[in-house]
Enzyme design. Sequence first.
Site, mmCIF file in Angstrom:
data_model
loop_
_atom_site.group_PDB
_atom_site.id
_atom_site.type_symbol
_atom_site.label_atom_id
_atom_site.label_comp_id
_atom_site.label_asym_id
_atom_site.label_seq_id
_atom_site.Cartn_x
_atom_site.Cartn_y
_atom_site.Cartn_z
ATOM 1 N N LYS A 1 -11.573 29.710 -137.031
ATOM 2 C CA LYS A 1 -10.518 29.905 -137.702
ATOM 3 C C LYS A 1 -8.702 29.793 -137.102
ATOM 4 O O LYS A 1 -9.130 30.070 -136.237
ATOM 5 C CB LYS A 1 -10.521 31.484 -138.545
ATOM 6 C CG LYS A 1 -11.869 31.549 -138.968
ATOM 7 C CD LYS A 1 -11.432 30.515 -140.544
ATOM 8 C CE LYS A 1 -12.613 30.767 -141.169
ATOM 9 N NZ LYS A 1 -13.507 32.624 -142.334
ATOM 10 N N TRP B 1 -10.602 36.800 -148.939
ATOM 11 C CA TRP B 1 -10.457 35.488 -149.749
ATOM 12 C C TRP B 1 -10.117 35.668 -151.001
ATOM 13 O O TRP B 1 -10.151 34.533 -151.062
ATOM 14 C CB TRP B 1 -11.574 34.899 -149.174
ATOM 15 C CG TRP B 1 -12.324 34.482 -148.350
ATOM 16 C CD1 TRP B 1 -11.729 34.919 -146.747
ATOM 17 C CD2 TRP B 1 -13.266 33.636 -147.182
ATOM 18 N NE1 TRP B 1 -12.288 33.850 -145.500
ATOM 19 C CE2 TRP B 1 -13.330 33.304 -145.904
ATOM 20 C CE3 TRP B 1 -14.370 33.609 -147.896
ATOM 21 C CZ2 TRP B 1 -14.564 33.325 -145.144
ATOM 22 C CZ3 TRP B 1 -15.588 32.779 -147.044
ATOM 23 C CH2 TRP B 1 -15.689 32.236 -145.857
ATOM 24 N N GLU C 1 -12.298 37.144 -139.208
ATOM 25 C CA GLU C 1 -11.104 36.868 -139.294
ATOM 26 C C GLU C 1 -9.774 37.716 -139.385
ATOM 27 O O GLU C 1 -8.748 36.988 -139.443
ATOM 28 C CB GLU C 1 -11.214 36.017 -140.651
ATOM 29 C CG GLU C 1 -9.873 35.508 -141.662
ATOM 30 C CD GLU C 1 -10.660 34.652 -142.632
ATOM 31 O OE1 GLU C 1 -9.164 34.604 -144.251
ATOM 32 O OE2 GLU C 1 -11.105 34.020 -142.816
ATOM 33 N N HIS D 1 -24.148 37.532 -142.679
ATOM 34 C CA HIS D 1 -23.475 36.211 -142.317
ATOM 35 C C HIS D 1 -22.151 35.736 -142.243
ATOM 36 O O HIS D 1 -20.631 36.454 -142.332
ATOM 37 C CB HIS D 1 -23.879 35.047 -143.481
ATOM 38 C CG HIS D 1 -24.277 34.121 -143.120
ATOM 39 N ND1 HIS D 1 -24.003 32.894 -141.465
ATOM 40 C CD2 HIS D 1 -22.408 33.005 -143.220
ATOM 41 C CE1 HIS D 1 -23.585 31.984 -141.147
ATOM 42 N NE2 HIS D 1 -22.585 32.494 -142.658
ATOM 43 N N GLU E 1 -23.015 31.389 -136.555
ATOM 44 C CA GLU E 1 -22.626 30.082 -136.762
ATOM 45 C C GLU E 1 -23.169 29.383 -135.455
ATOM 46 O O GLU E 1 -22.419 30.675 -134.663
ATOM 47 C CB GLU E 1 -21.687 29.443 -137.140
ATOM 48 C CG GLU E 1 -21.667 28.034 -136.332
ATOM 49 C CD GLU E 1 -21.019 27.521 -135.150
ATOM 50 O OE1 GLU E 1 -20.518 26.927 -134.550
ATOM 51 O OE2 GLU E 1 -19.518 28.971 -134.446
ATOM 52 N N HIS F 1 -21.897 21.121 -141.803
ATOM 53 C CA HIS F 1 -21.037 21.053 -141.983
ATOM 54 C C HIS F 1 -20.287 19.326 -141.723
ATOM 55 O O HIS F 1 -19.628 18.323 -141.592
ATOM 56 C CB HIS F 1 -19.521 21.284 -141.391
ATOM 57 C CG HIS F 1 -18.846 22.814 -142.021
ATOM 58 N ND1 HIS F 1 -19.564 23.360 -144.204
ATOM 59 C CD2 HIS F 1 -19.594 24.133 -141.725
ATOM 60 C CE1 HIS F 1 -19.269 23.924 -143.518
ATOM 61 N NE2 HIS F 1 -19.588 24.991 -143.087
#
Length: 778
Positions: free
Chosen positions: A114, A566, A610, A646, A670, A699
């Site tokens: 991020k 978000w 984040e 997650h 991740e 990705h």
Amino acid sequence: MRTAVHGMPRIGAGRALKWALEGYWAQKVTAEELDEVAASVRRSNWLSLVAAGVDFVPSNDFSLYDHVLDTAVMVGAVPPRFAALDHATDLDRYFAMARGGGVDGAVAPLDLTKWFDTNYHHLVPEVGSHDAFVPDTTKVARDMAEATALGIRTTPVLLGPLTFLLRSTPATAGVDRLGLLDPLVDAYLEVLSELERGGAAWVRIDEPALVEERNAEELAALGRAYRRFGEHAERPKIALSTYFGHVGSAMGEVGDLPVEAVGLDFCRGGRNLELLQSSGGLGDKVLLAGVVDGRNVWANDLGASLDLLDHLEGLATDVVVSTSCSLLHVPLGTAADGDIDEEVRPWLSFAHDKLGELAVLARGATNGRGTIADELDANRAVITARRHSSRVTDDAVRRRVASRAGSDPRRPEAYPERAAIQRVELDLPVLPTTTIGSFPQTPDLRRSRASWRAGHLDDADYDVVLRAEIDHVVAVQEEVGLDVLVHGEPERDDMVRYFAEQLTGFVVPDAGWVQSFGSRCVRPPVLFGDVTRRKPMTVDFTRYAQSRTSKPVKGMLTGPITMLRWSFVRDDQPERDTADQLALAIRDELVDLQGAGITVIQVDEPALREGLPLRRQERPEYLAWATRAFRLVTSAAAGGTQVHTHMCYAELGDIVEALDELDVDVLSFEAARSDMTVVDVLQHASYQGGAGPGIYDVHSPGVPETAWLEALIRRAMERLGPGRLWVNPDCGLKTRRYEQVLPALHHMVAAARSVRRDAGQGAETPGAGALRSEAPPG
């Protein structure tokens, strides 16, 4: 008073860049056609800025994928594995750094993380101790020349050397990133010279790393770099810019740098005014005053901004009215362009609206408020209407939140007790396999959703489509051999938008697209009022999926902090209060899922890290209310209900001590791009629940080989033991195609079974959460 903009949205009208990029990657669009689309986006942005009367028009703010990646290419920080790609064009090498390359994607891409505390993701450059930075000015010079050909003089934008190094990762252990500063500055000096020769009067160099705590060594490095810039004869004037917060104790160093201008964020960095005043101001430097918010969509309070500009007079030789940061983070166009609720629409300001706000503020600051009296009156009316709207405040919601004030929500059973219950009830093998939630959304499915939204497909027929897709997804997972299934989320086009559409207090602009990374775009909802759930949101489809299999199906919820972070969140109350409202609405959904017989429920919180404040002293307070909001959701779960969460592209090391406060049974995250190094963080952490490090990078387009996945599982197992370990991809599969997903999942399950077999067919510990011992299937 002049105006400045840090940067514009890159995706173009109708997400033109997204479609061109994906067409190029699919070999349906040529490089020349992609370049034409990119040039048209740049041209449109420049013309919009000129039409709005912006004085400092940026160039080099556009990127085909990511501006940090562009900087790595500009200074020649290209890892050898990409330089060695056979028969690759410069463009293909660039995309390989972002997405992976080589045969079957065998060359791993750069890591992705991020951009500070935003939902924009950037590629993480790799720097080595023997790097020789060889500048490549092709892009930055080309962009400026393009604008010049249109008769537009621009201010090229560069990511600064200190921020570049601090956002990079060492290519090998022991690399001193700051030790690379001097050769890196050599490369920047060549870039500055090229820009000066090309006619640039100004260049803006962004150093957002200065809004984080910086130690004495880092500030000394900053001074050393910019002294060299200042002494360089062949260069444009330099504006050093910061954003996303205040510069704190670095204000003195920033003010002393040999640059001609300094940019400060007065939206998220309110303390910058106090810091400027206490330091005596910037002297003969120009101040780029970031008073128009580039991170949120609320209409500017013009009167308050003019008051602030009045306070800034005398603190610099000249004040320029500026955006606080790039407008990359807000939708392109104007709020009036979209299909937005009539009452809410005037409260909002998109990218082109913000250009208008800059012009009004500059006119009022230069010629007096009387010259913009009509605009000020209209603006005050909008702000008053928003403040007093009955849709903003719901007394019942506020009473419910107040009733839990000061409580410490916890699940009744401690983790070891829950794990024992779940082990019996779920009866899972060691190294259980699962996915994160979403499955590929096929063109047919997307067409059906579009037809339903347009009213051409009725609810009943759309429901048939969705249930057929769920049948397919469940059958695929059974065939692959996954242990814990998902329903695939065919009804959702976005993990936040789906819930926002079913909660009060939100509007969801249809055209409100912003870039997340590369071609990935999202439509953040606008959270304007108090939040409550109208009716169950996920129960029917999850229950249906569970009826199609004897294996457990995960209920999939988006957590309160991710819903908050978000979205374009309201700015009229503390975020912790909004988080509690969201948590109680999502809690109601968890209760109903549990009542429907769902025994595994995932509450996704990819945005928890984040949201971490950029300054460390503010982090404990944030983590306390953020983890409490999460527990406000999950404390309703029974001991036999296994709660997962997650996190993707989150630096777990920064929040590892808070993981216990989440009180979850399984954490997935991740790890593929970081080569499992993040698992080292968990190895020594107090958190002892299940852990699912993502072993396959969704990705990237390549299909990972079974042997490679086995190696990653074994590496994770060495650190965490087999009893705690889950096997899963690193994120949802929505953006991938089935021809990529199916072989990847087959390889993942085969790898898990192989390691499970070698581990003795059932090593088990209390930390497993809910695992049984058995011979592997097949």
